[in-house]
Design a protein around this motif. Structure first.
Motif, PDB file in Angstrom:
ATOM      1  N   SER A  65       0.875  -1.167   0.000  1.00 14.01           N
ATOM      2  CA  SER A  65       0.000   0.000   0.000  1.00 14.01           C
ATOM      3  C   SER A  65       0.911   1.215   0.000  1.00 14.01           C
ATOM      4  CB  SER A  65      -0.875   0.004   1.248  1.00 14.01           C
ATOM      5  OG  SER A  65      -0.054   0.121   2.394  1.00 14.01           O
ATOM      6  N   LYS A  83      -4.649   7.429  -0.036  1.00  9.75           N
ATOM      7  CA  LYS A  83      -4.175   6.134   0.436  1.00  9.75           C
ATOM      8  C   LYS A  83      -4.535   5.120  -0.652  1.00  9.75           C
ATOM      9  CE  LYS A  83      -6.561   5.150   4.113  1.00  9.75           C
ATOM     10  NZ  LYS A  83      -7.141   5.217   5.456  1.00  9.75           N
ATOM     11  N   VAL A  84      -3.555   4.357  -1.142  1.00 17.65           N
ATOM     12  CA  VAL A  84      -3.863   3.443  -2.250  1.00 17.65           C
ATOM     13  C   VAL A  84      -3.335   2.032  -1.999  1.00 17.65           C
ATOM     14  CG1 VAL A  84      -3.860   5.271  -4.010  1.00 17.65           C
ATOM     15  CG2 VAL A  84      -1.755   4.037  -3.545  1.00 17.65           C
ATOM     16  N   ALA A  85      -4.052   1.066  -2.531  1.00 19.63           N
ATOM     17  CA  ALA A  85      -3.501  -0.282  -2.687  1.00 19.63           C
ATOM     18  C   ALA A  85      -2.846  -0.290  -4.063  1.00 19.63           C
ATOM     19  CB  ALA A  85      -4.608  -1.325  -2.627  1.00 19.63           C
ATOM     20  N   CYS A 136      -3.105   1.982  -9.295  1.00 20.88           N
ATOM     21  CA  CYS A 136      -3.395   2.564  -7.979  1.00 20.88           C
ATOM     22  C   CYS A 136      -4.889   2.514  -7.681  1.00 20.88           C
ATOM     23  CB  CYS A 136      -2.929   4.021  -7.934  1.00 20.88           C
ATOM     24  SG  CYS A 136      -1.177   4.198  -8.286  1.00 20.88           S
ATOM     25  N   LEU A 145      -2.970   1.414   6.307  1.00 23.54           N
ATOM     26  CA  LEU A 145      -2.066   1.059   5.206  1.00 23.54           C
ATOM     27  C   LEU A 145      -1.608  -0.388   5.354  1.00 23.54           C
ATOM     28  CD1 LEU A 145      -0.104   4.416   5.120  1.00 23.54           C
ATOM     29  CD2 LEU A 145      -1.401   3.469   3.201  1.00 23.54           C
ATOM     30  N   LEU A 148      -4.388  -2.538   4.005  1.00 24.10           N
ATOM     31  CA  LEU A 148      -4.503  -2.356   2.556  1.00 24.10           C
ATOM     32  C   LEU A 148      -3.433  -3.155   1.791  1.00 24.10           C
ATOM     33  CD1 LEU A 148      -6.549  -0.757   1.009  1.00 24.10           C
ATOM     34  CD2 LEU A 148      -5.049   1.246   1.162  1.00 24.10           C
ATOM     35  N   ALA A 149      -2.305  -3.379   2.453  1.00 30.36           N
ATOM     36  CA  ALA A 149      -1.235  -4.153   1.816  1.00 30.36           C
ATOM     37  C   ALA A 149      -1.593  -5.635   1.706  1.00 30.36           C
ATOM     38  CB  ALA A 149       0.078  -3.981   2.587  1.00 30.36           C
ATOM     39  N   ALA A 151      -4.206  -6.543   0.028  1.00 30.74           N
ATOM     40  CA  ALA A 151      -5.046  -6.672  -1.176  1.00 30.74           C
ATOM     41  C   ALA A 151      -4.506  -7.777  -2.087  1.00 30.74           C
ATOM     42  CB  ALA A 151      -5.112  -5.341  -1.921  1.00 30.74           C
ATOM     43  N   VAL A 297      -9.695  -5.181  -2.716  1.00 32.72           N
ATOM     44  CA  VAL A 297      -9.613  -3.807  -2.205  1.00 32.72           C
ATOM     45  C   VAL A 297     -10.948  -3.405  -1.584  1.00 32.72           C
ATOM     46  CG1 VAL A 297      -9.298  -1.376  -2.826  1.00 32.72           C
ATOM     47  CG2 VAL A 297      -7.810  -3.127  -3.830  1.00 32.72           C
ATOM     48  N   SER A 301     -11.549  -2.486   2.329  1.00 33.38           N
ATOM     49  CA  SER A 301     -11.861  -1.108   2.708  1.00 33.38           C
ATOM     50  C   SER A 301     -13.169  -1.035   3.485  1.00 33.38           C
ATOM     51  CB  SER A 301     -11.872  -0.188   1.485  1.00 33.38           C
ATOM     52  OG  SER A 301     -12.845  -0.614   0.577  1.00 33.38           O
TER      53      SER A 301
END
Ligand SMILES: [Zn+2]
Ligand SMILES: [Zn+2]
Length: 341
Positions: A65, A83-85, A136, A145, A148-149, A151, A297, A301
């Motif tokens: 993430s 904030k992204v995966a 992203c 985070l 999210l990692a 995913a 994801v 989330s």
């Protein structure tokens, strides 16, 4: 900035590297959390992962993430601070397999943190990296985070379940209770499995599997007799062990499905195929994932899938060697992550 590079077997260095800048359609990301996967451990401890050999310094890491640090021109999918995966799969989108919706089979695949191609495709165990915006997946809400990692591994579990077919009312066996085994438990429950049984050679992972929803657990040695009895509709081999694959073939009912998810050692295996013939088994491979990353994801989330029990520890990027050693000790940890301070 710092980057973590595997130079060869048991030679991992955290070294200074140049901070990249994003071009048109690209995004500069700061690492949030990066999960250490079995394949990363193979690269570090053996200098290879199956048939993929480290031939030049490799930045590992494909479960990450991140936070958007800057965007290039034309980027619309994310904005600074998001904030992204990060999807590590760079499929071409043009070959027959991509067009057929099976991007994991893409003939032009560039998968991050993998030595399958030369020059190697560098991964995400570094402070900053650049990705196409398509990679992203921005999320809102309080999902961390670290969560999210997950995913990428969760997508592997979802894809394994999809490969096995319809699960409503079915009884399943998953051999291996590490991260992938546990996310496969979660995925099987989402898909409606009536009973989920997990086997492993260690007790701590079996306890972990129970915590995330396994209905029953079997110890590979102590419960060897039960593991030899045909009683499951579908079995998933996720541990990468030939002995476990033999259990999957033995423990599946006649007419059942065996899904190979784990990577076995890169050597020819003695294999009795007659059982596949006489039981009319379907032996199927499950490799990475396709659309399941998008689903993972979403499940994370909203916490429809809660992976927090699987996170055993986080280490700063500088302590990557200690993190790899901790990640390899399955009597103590499930998922270990690297984080940026
Ligand atoms: Zn992985
Ligand atoms: Zn393709």
């Amino acid at each position: 900035m710092l980057a973590c590079r595997i130079h060869s077997k048991e030679d991992l260095r955290v070294e200074p590297a140049e901070t990249p800048s994003p071009g048109p359609g690209e995004v500069l990301l700061k690492l949030g959390a990066g999960g250490i996967c079995g394949s990363d451990l193979h690269y570090y401890f053996e200098g290879r992962n199956g048939s993929f050999v480290v031939r030049e310094p490799l930045i590992p890491g494909h479960e990450a993430s991140a936070v958007v640090a800057a965007i290039g021109s034309g980027v619309t999918r994310v904005k600074v601070g998001d904030k992204v995966a990060v999807s590590p799969s760079h499929a071409c989108g043009r070959c027959d397999y991509c067009r057929d919706g099976r991007e994991q089979l893409c003939v032009n695949m560039r998968f991050l943190g993998s030595a399958s191609l030369f020059p190697h495709v560098q991964g995400m165990f570094r402070e900053y990296f650049v990705m196409g915006e398509r990679q992203c997946y921005a999320v809102s809400g309080d999902v961390s985070l670290g969560e999210l990692a997950f995913a990428e591994p969760l997508a592997v579990g979802l894809h394994a379940v999809n490969r096995g077919g319809e699960l409503m009312g079915k009884s399943v066996l998953i051999t291996g209770a590490g991260t992938i085994g546990c996310v496969t438990v979660m995925a099987a429950r989402l898909a409606g499995a009536a009973k989920v049984t997990v086997s492993d050679i260690l007790d701590r992972p079996l306890e972990q599997a129970k915590r995330v929803g396994a209905d029953a657990v079997l110890h590979a040695q102590r419960d060897a007799e039960a593991l030899a009895k045909p009683q499951f509709d579908i079995t998933y081999e996720v541990s990468g062990s030939f002995a476990a694959l033999k259990s999957c073939v033995a423990a599946v009912k006649r007419g059942g499905v065996v899904v190979q998810v784990g990577t076995l050692p890169h050597e020819p295996l003695p294999f009795v195929v007659n059982e596949i013939m006489a039981k009319e088994l379907d032996l199927r491979g499950a490799f990475r994932w396709g659309i399941e990353f998008d689903w993972a994801v979403r499940y994370l989330s909203t916490r429809r899938v809660d992976v927090r029990p699987l996170l055993s520890g986080q280490y700063p990027l500088q302590d990557a060697v200690a993190a790899f050693v901790a990640a390899a000790d399955k009597t103590k940890t499930t998922k270990v992550q690297l984080v940026c301070a």
